[in-house]
Design an enzyme around this catalytic site. Structure first.
Site, PDB file in Angstrom:
ATOM      1  N   PHE A  15       0.805  -1.206   0.013  1.00 45.54           N
ATOM      2  CA  PHE A  15       0.025  -0.005  -0.268  1.00 45.54           C
ATOM      3  C   PHE A  15       0.967   1.099   0.071  1.00 45.54           C
ATOM      4  O   PHE A  15       1.868   1.308   0.792  1.00 45.54           O
ATOM      5  CB  PHE A  15      -0.861  -0.062   1.273  1.00 45.54           C
ATOM      6  CG  PHE A  15      -1.855  -1.046   1.373  1.00 45.54           C
ATOM      7  CD1 PHE A  15      -3.083  -0.919   0.808  1.00 45.54           C
ATOM      8  CD2 PHE A  15      -1.410  -2.092   2.205  1.00 45.54           C
ATOM      9  CE1 PHE A  15      -4.036  -2.100   1.234  1.00 45.54           C
ATOM     10  CE2 PHE A  15      -2.261  -3.168   2.543  1.00 45.54           C
ATOM     11  CZ  PHE A  15      -3.658  -3.032   1.908  1.00 45.54           C
ATOM     12  N   ASP A  16       0.484   2.499  -0.856  1.00 45.40           N
ATOM     13  CA  ASP A  16       0.920   3.647  -0.350  1.00 45.40           C
ATOM     14  C   ASP A  16       0.332   4.062   0.676  1.00 45.40           C
ATOM     15  O   ASP A  16      -0.619   3.452   1.219  1.00 45.40           O
ATOM     16  CB  ASP A  16       0.544   4.507  -1.688  1.00 45.40           C
ATOM     17  CG  ASP A  16       1.069   5.909  -1.835  1.00 45.40           C
ATOM     18  OD1 ASP A  16       2.244   6.250  -1.274  1.00 45.40           O
ATOM     19  OD2 ASP A  16       0.538   6.747  -1.914  1.00 45.40           O
ATOM     20  N   GLY A  17       0.759   5.330   1.403  1.00 47.74           N
ATOM     21  CA  GLY A  17       0.520   5.644   2.372  1.00 47.74           C
ATOM     22  C   GLY A  17      -0.774   6.922   2.341  1.00 47.74           C
ATOM     23  O   GLY A  17      -1.964   6.535   2.592  1.00 47.74           O
TER      24      GLY A  17
END
Length: 299
Positions: free
Chosen positions: A162-164
Site C-alpha cells: 500500500f501507498d500511504g
C-alpha cells in the site's frame, strides 16, 4: 435461514480484473455489445486466461479451509451481460477458483450492489465504477489489465503493498505538499509527528488483512508493506498512525521520491495500491497494480 456474508472478508472483482478479457473487450469497446455477447457465447467452453487480480483471488480463497467457517468470499461484480457471466463462472471453475456469487449488469454501473454484498474491496478496469465505489465508502482501485502478473515465488503467502497518503491515510499531508512543496510538507509532518493521520480509503482493507494475519489457519499467511514517497522526518507520523490504529505492517519503505517499481519488484506483491498515476506506471511494469482514484491528486 438466509445465507449471510457476516464476518467474512468480501472482495468484489470485475471480470476484466479477474480474467484476461482484453481481446473480447476490443469488440465491446467498438460499440457492439451483441457481437461481444456472441463472441463470449462462442467461447463458453474456452477458459479465460488469468487476469491481473487472479493471484489475489486465488490466494484469498486459500484462506478458507474445509470444515471451518468461511473467512473470505470472492464475488464477481461486472458490467458484463449474464451470458458472458456464464463464461466467467466456467473459467473460474476450470482454473480452480471457488467463486459462487456474481452480479452482471450489462453495461450499467454496478457499484450499488457493493453494499448488499458487504464488499471490503472492489477492483475494476472501469474508472467510473471505481470512483463511484470510493464515493460510497468502499475501498476500490482501477486495475491496469496490462500490469505484470504476480510472482509465483510465494504460493503460501498473500502479499499486499500500500501507498500511504490518500490510500491508507487521508490526503491531509498530500494537500500541503501539492499546495506548498516538499519543505512545507516535511515541516508539517515533523510538527505533527505525535498526531495520528486520518483514515484513508484503504484503512478497512489493511485492518481486514491484519485480522487474517492475526488468526492464521492452514498454510496461508499474510505479508504487508507500506511503500511511500515519504522520507525522514515525515516517516514518524506514518508509523505512529499505524501504532495508534494497532495495525502492523511487515515492511515499510520510505523512498523519498524514488521510483517505486523496482522496490516492488523485490517485494513481489500480489497487488499494490497507489493514488498517483506516475507511481502506478512505475509499478505496473513489475507487479499487479491498482490506481486509487482518491485524494487531491485525482480531483
Amino acid at each position: 435461514m438466509a445465507a449471510t456474508l457476516d464476518g467474512q472478508l468480501v472482495v468484489a472483482l470485475s471480470s476484466r480484473a479477474l480474467f484476461d478479457f482484453e481481446e473480447e473487450n476490443q469488440v465491446f469497446e467498438a460499440g457492439d455489445d451483441h457481437a461481444y455477447m456472441a463472441l463470449q457465447q462462442q467461447r463458453l467452453d474456452v477458459p479465460a486466461k488469468p487476469g491481473v487480480a487472479f493471484s489475489l483471488a486465488r490466494k484469498l480463497l486459500a484462506f478458507n479451509t474445509p470444515g471451518s467457517p468461511q473467512r473470505v468470499e470472492v464475488v464477481v461484480l461486472s458490467r458484463n451481460d449474464p451470458v458472458s457471466g456464464m463464461r466467467v463462472f466456467r473459467s473460474a471453475k476450470a482454473l480452480g477458483l471457488d467463486i459462487q456469487r456474481g452480479v452482471f449488469t450489462r453495461g450499467k454501473n454496478p457499484w450499488r450492489y457493493l453494499k448488499p454484498l458487504q464488499a471490503q474491496l472492489f477492483l475494476s478496469a472501469n474508472e467510473e465504477d471505481v470512483r463511484s465505489a470510493l464515493s460510497a465508502g468502499v475501498p476500490a482501485a482501477r486495475v491496469f489489465p496490462q500490469s505484470a502478473r504476480a510472482s509465483a515465488a510465494h504460493p503460501d503467502e498473500l502479499r499486499i503493498a500500500f501507498d500511504g497518503d490518500a490510500v491508507l491515510f487521508s490526503d491531509e499531508a498530500e494537500q500541503v505538499f501539492q499546495r506548498e512543496g516538499l519543505a512545507a510538507f516535511q515541516q508539517h509532518e515533523f510538527s505533527r509527528a505525535q498526531l495520528p493521520l486520518g483514515a484513508g480509503p484503504f484503512k478497512p482493507m489493511l485492518e481486514a488483512l491484519h485480522r487474517l494475519q492475526g488468526a492464521p489457519r492452514g498454510e496461508m499467511r499474510v505479508r504487508t508493506a507500506l511503500v511511500t514517497a515519504r522520507s525522514a522526518p515525515a516517516h514518524e507520523r506514518a508509523l505512529r498512525t499505524l501504532m495508534d490504529w494497532q495495525v502492523e505492517v511487515d515492511e515499510a519503505m520510505f523512498l523519498g521520491g524514488l521510483a517505486k517499481g523496482e522496490f516492488l519488484r523485490e517485494f513481489e506483491p500480489d497487488f499494490f495500491f497507489d493514488d498517483q498515476a506516475g507511481h502506478i506506471e512505475s509499478a505496473s511494469a513489475h507487479v499487479p497494480s491498482g490506481h486509487v482514484t482518491a485524494g487531491v491528486t485525482n480531483r
